[in-house]
Enzyme design. Sequence first.
Site, PDB file in Angstrom:
ATOM      1  N   SER A  31      -1.679  -0.240 -10.810  1.00 54.73           N
ATOM      2  CA  SER A  31      -2.644  -1.223 -10.314  1.00 54.73           C
ATOM      3  C   SER A  31      -3.145  -0.829  -8.940  1.00 54.73           C
ATOM      4  CB  SER A  31      -1.962  -2.600 -10.228  1.00 54.73           C
ATOM      5  OG  SER A  31      -2.774  -3.544  -9.555  1.00 54.73           O
ATOM      6  N   ARG A  37      -7.505  -3.144  -3.136  1.00 52.60           N
ATOM      7  CA  ARG A  37      -6.955  -3.234  -1.781  1.00 52.60           C
ATOM      8  C   ARG A  37      -7.500  -2.096  -0.916  1.00 52.60           C
ATOM      9  NH1 ARG A  37      -4.941  -6.995   0.857  1.00 52.60           N
ATOM     10  NH2 ARG A  37      -3.349  -5.687   1.817  1.00 52.60           N
ATOM     11  N   HIS A  76      -4.586  -3.465  -7.297  1.00 48.97           N
ATOM     12  CA  HIS A  76      -4.622  -4.839  -6.784  1.00 48.97           C
ATOM     13  C   HIS A  76      -6.059  -5.288  -6.520  1.00 48.97           C
ATOM     14  CE1 HIS A  76      -1.725  -7.908  -4.953  1.00 48.97           C
ATOM     15  NE2 HIS A  76      -2.914  -8.500  -4.947  1.00 48.97           N
TER      16      HIS A  76
END
Length: 300
Positions: A194, A199, A196
């Site tokens: 991931s 980010r 996220h």
Amino acid sequence: MERMTVSDQITRDYLDRWLFEVRHIDSVAADPSVRLFGRKFAGPAATAALSHLSKFCGLEEGRDGMVMMAEGAKMANLPCFTGMGSEDELARMTDTGASVIKIIKTYRDREMIWRRIRNAEAHGAMAVGIDIDHAFNRESVYDIVDGETMAPITAEEIAQLAASTSLPFIVKGVLSVQDAVKCVNAGVSGIVISHHNGRLNCSVPPLMMLPEIRKAVGDELPVFVDCSLQNGQDIFRCIAFGANACCIGRPIMGPLKEKGAEGVCETLTGIVRDLCYTMSMTGAGDLKHIDPSVLHFRNW
């Protein structure tokens, strides 16, 4: 509901560049069921590790979005990842009977991590884990989330956490072979690939890293893929290149607001049904027979 980041857009474009050939002769009705951590599920899909859904979905007072997500996953017979939230919230989620995987942030106050692991054990979570990609903010200082300061975590600490619990221990936020190998060496029970939801701008798509990571960690480690996944064809792509299951986030948020747990269940069930159809149309009778050679990269 948050907008797509640059990394999300790159990830979505990369997913859509993998096109399908069809294989009709000798095809069968597919079975998408999967076993994860000793439990059988309807398909290789789970809710993403979402948090604070009552706020983000704009629910009126008295409607507990996190509990409704868990109820919907339970109805669909699929796992339910969950992110930040109180110890009481986790108890309410597991009380639904859902197979809940609690993901904990890298709090600078490490005692908060240990306490949340013990809480996950006490309330019957299926698994527990750590979210490694939220340590810094864009000023390159330790991030502060809901008033709590974060800090990066070491491989040694991950090993200690994994060894401390009888639950399967998962690391979320892996996006490199280097981190994946460190996780294996630390004795974790699974990883989530991931970025996220961006980010870091221009992060590599999780699907792009998946084949290299799978090769590096071997065949046995459960690998989940996260970020921008929307349908059964996305899950097929991930399974074809080595994933065991996928995490679904944004697609469930609107249905949760409109129809609660039933909306979550309908959405997840529909995604698994779309995967099943894609499998049947490409000659895959079950997940083990998904053939990556049916996928062709569109480079125009």
